[in-house]
Design a protein around this motif. Structure first.
Motif, mmCIF file in Angstrom:
data_model
loop_
_atom_site.group_PDB
_atom_site.id
_atom_site.type_symbol
_atom_site.label_atom_id
_atom_site.label_comp_id
_atom_site.label_asym_id
_atom_site.label_seq_id
_atom_site.Cartn_x
_atom_site.Cartn_y
_atom_site.Cartn_z
ATOM 1 N N UNK A 132 0.830 -1.206 0.000
ATOM 2 C CA UNK A 132 0.000 0.000 0.000
ATOM 3 C C UNK A 132 0.868 1.262 0.000
ATOM 4 N N UNK A 133 1.961 1.212 0.748
ATOM 5 C CA UNK A 133 2.866 2.363 0.848
ATOM 6 C C UNK A 133 3.534 2.636 -0.500
ATOM 7 N N UNK A 134 3.962 1.580 -1.187
ATOM 8 C CA UNK A 134 4.596 1.748 -2.499
ATOM 9 C C UNK A 134 3.620 2.388 -3.488
ATOM 10 N N UNK A 163 -7.364 -0.651 8.018
ATOM 11 C CA UNK A 163 -8.362 0.354 7.686
ATOM 12 C C UNK A 163 -7.893 1.180 6.490
ATOM 13 N N UNK A 164 -8.828 1.633 5.718
ATOM 14 C CA UNK A 164 -8.509 2.525 4.608
ATOM 15 C C UNK A 164 -7.963 3.847 5.145
ATOM 16 N N UNK A 195 5.329 11.783 5.573
ATOM 17 C CA UNK A 195 5.034 11.504 6.983
ATOM 18 C C UNK A 195 3.666 10.857 7.194
ATOM 19 N N UNK A 196 2.619 11.358 6.504
ATOM 20 C CA UNK A 196 1.277 10.808 6.734
ATOM 21 C C UNK A 196 1.148 9.383 6.201
ATOM 22 N N UNK A 197 1.605 9.097 4.964
ATOM 23 C CA UNK A 197 1.544 7.693 4.511
ATOM 24 C C UNK A 197 2.314 6.737 5.423
ATOM 25 N N UNK A 226 12.664 -3.228 8.903
ATOM 26 C CA UNK A 226 13.404 -3.930 7.853
ATOM 27 C C UNK A 226 12.558 -4.078 6.589
ATOM 28 N N UNK A 227 11.327 -4.564 6.727
ATOM 29 C CA UNK A 227 10.507 -4.848 5.548
ATOM 30 C C UNK A 227 10.080 -3.566 4.840
ATOM 31 N N UNK A 228 9.635 -2.569 5.589
ATOM 32 C CA UNK A 228 9.190 -1.317 4.962
ATOM 33 C C UNK A 228 10.367 -0.568 4.340
ATOM 34 N N UNK A 229 11.486 -0.462 5.051
ATOM 35 C CA UNK A 229 12.655 0.264 4.533
ATOM 36 C C UNK A 229 13.200 -0.428 3.286
ATOM 37 N N UNK A 230 13.376 -1.742 3.346
ATOM 38 C CA UNK A 230 13.933 -2.476 2.209
ATOM 39 C C UNK A 230 13.011 -2.408 0.999
ATOM 40 N N UNK A 231 11.701 -2.500 1.235
ATOM 41 C CA UNK A 231 10.741 -2.405 0.127
ATOM 42 C C UNK A 231 10.820 -1.042 -0.554
#
Length: 490
Positions: free
Chosen positions: A149-151, A185-186, A165-167, A444-449
């Protein structure tokens, strides 16, 4: 007559101060303590990132401050913090019960409780997180969903400058929702946004001068309009959200395998209903969920905000991280938390982000459960203990270049990742953060992604992003914008 009264008052104040100094002789040194108000107010008006480090240089690594009549012992540097939190772990196992902390936490849940309540709630939380798959594939899948979702959100900026910052905040908060409630949640969900905004406001109040005033004069401040009333209203918003989710779980509860924290807790309540010593009840469940959001949302979000800022400021380090990811993971679309063991440089960079930009002003306070003799000083029973974890992470005796952003701090001469004893961003001893493993997985997962999918660049005309933080209880990067440029291989 008036002159005699004034002279008598001055003499009484002098005698009181002398008595105070005499009774404090075995205590650690510290700034001059004034009657009634103490001396903490001098530092609370304008906190700086190195406030406590400067105090330690003047008074020593074990020093005494006073919040009114409450003694506060500051601990600075690895040696003093390790001595207290690890070597005297049981003596400093409690949390302080101040007027504000008592109002906000009601001595329930995990973070602000003590005694049997704390022991049972903490033990349950650790076991529950393990059962839910923290450190394993169970929670990894939920973090991967947030990464996806972040990507998408970052890609929508199409390489133009935007504020991440918000995402980031929404994704981290949704990981906690998945663990606590079993769902996400959306980003447009109004109730979810109210929850996140309420959490943010509570955290902004902690460590503020308004909190200091309430701790000193609770009988007065609770009757005055201002930030305190809004903070308590925001706390009720978070608690109400938790209550609603618990009611949904109770209504839909069946004999299926528990899927989230609430399911496991309700099952534990059922098992313990005939135990007179049990503290498993709905109030403690509500406050445990409150603690998960307060302790787990901002800490990981701020670390990721600092991470992107530092990557934009250090494109050479960012590129080295990307090349390692590509070499090790290749064309594989998925990766696991266990892959960090093969990504030595990436792992070192994540650790160095946490070290160089520790996101709290100091560690969370403790309270001494008894008189403790430590490093030549008497730490009195019921004193508030402030372990300055920032000073540990910047201790020149432990780090080669403490003030610089240098991933080599976590690499040996062969480029292999090495753990360091002085790396204590999650605390140490009896109160070490129970959510440490979850936070490590998220980072780790969010930063690497993100690094795998985008090159993070400075906006046109910007030479460097400001690393001078905004300081409260949290150490927050100043608002910034970056460009997330999709990589050709993503």
């Amino acid at each position: 007559m008036l002159g005699v009264l004034v002279a008598s008052l001055v003499c009484l104040l002098i005698l009181r101060s002398l008595k105070q100094l005499w009774s404090n002789r075995p205590y650690p040194p510290g700034p001059l303590r004034l009657p009634i108000i103490g001396n903490v107010w001098r530092f609370a008006i304008k906190l700086q990132k190195d406030t406590f480090i400067k105090l330690a240089k003047q008074y020593g690594n074990v020093l005494m401050l006073w919040l009114g009549p409450i003694p506060i012992v500051g601990l600075s540097g690895y040696e003093a913090v390790k001595e207290a939190l690890i070597n005297h772990s049981e003596g400093f196992a409690d949390r302080p019960v101040t007027p504000f902390l008592k109002v906000i936490g009601k001595e329930m849940g995990i973070v602000l409780s003590n005694g049997p309540t704390w022991e049972q709630q903490r033990k349950f939380a650790i076991v529950a997180l393990r059962k839910l798959g923290v450190g394993k594939k169970g929670v990894e899948h939920q973090i991967e969903e947030e990464a996806h979702q972040l990507l998408q959100t970052f890609a929508n900026a199409k390489g133009h400058p935007f504020d991440p910052s918000i995402p980031l905040r929404n994704s981290v908060s949704n990981v906690i929702c998945a663990v606590a409630f079993g769902c996400r949640f959306s980003a447009e969900d109004k109730q979810f946004l109210k929850l996140v905004e309420a959490t943010d406001y509570i955290l902004s109040f902690l460590g503020s001068f308004s909190q200091v005033l309430f701790e000193l004069f609770p009988w007065l401040m609770k009757h005055l309009p201002g930030p305190l009333n809004k903070t308590l209203s925001c706390a009720e918003t978070v608690l109400s959200f938790a209550r609603q989710e618990i009611q949904k779980h109770k209504k839909n509860h069946t004999a299926y395998e528990p899927q989230d924290f609430i399911d496991l807790y309700l099952l534990q309540m059922k098992k313990s209903k005939n135990d007179p010593n049990s503290t498993y009840n709905e109030d403690n469940l509500i406050h445990s969920i409150f603690d998960m959001f307060i302790a787990g949302s901002e800490t990981t979000t701020l670390t990721l905000r600092w991470a992107l800022l530092l990557m934009a400021n250090h494109p050479d380090i960012q590129e080295k991280v990307y090349k390692e990811i590509e070499e090790v993971l290749g064309s594989s679309q998925s990766f696991t938390y266990q892959d960090r063991k093969k990504l030595n440089y990436t792992n070192a960079v994540i650790h160095e982000i946490q070290r160089s930009q520790y996101i709290l002003l100091v560690g969370l306070p403790r309270r001494s459960t008894k008189d403790v003799n430590m490093l030549g000083f008497l730490i009195p029973k019921d004193a508030t203990i402030i372990p300055d974890l920032s000073s540990v992470l910047l201790d020149p005796k432990q780090w080669e270049t403490p003030e610089a952003f240098n991933p080599k701090h976590f690499l040996d001469k062969d480029g292999t990742f090495v753990e360091k004893e002085a790396f204590l961003p999650f605390g140490a001893g009896a109160r070490v953060c129970p959510g440490e493993q979850l936070a490590r997985m998220e980072l780790f997962i969010l930063f690497t992604s993100l690094i795998r999918a985008f090159t993070f660049q400075l906006p046109e005309g910007v030479k460097e992003l400001d690393t001078d933080p905004l300081v409260g209880l949290s150490v927050v990067p100043r608002p910034y914008k970056i460009c997330a440029v999709p990589r050709s291989s993503s």
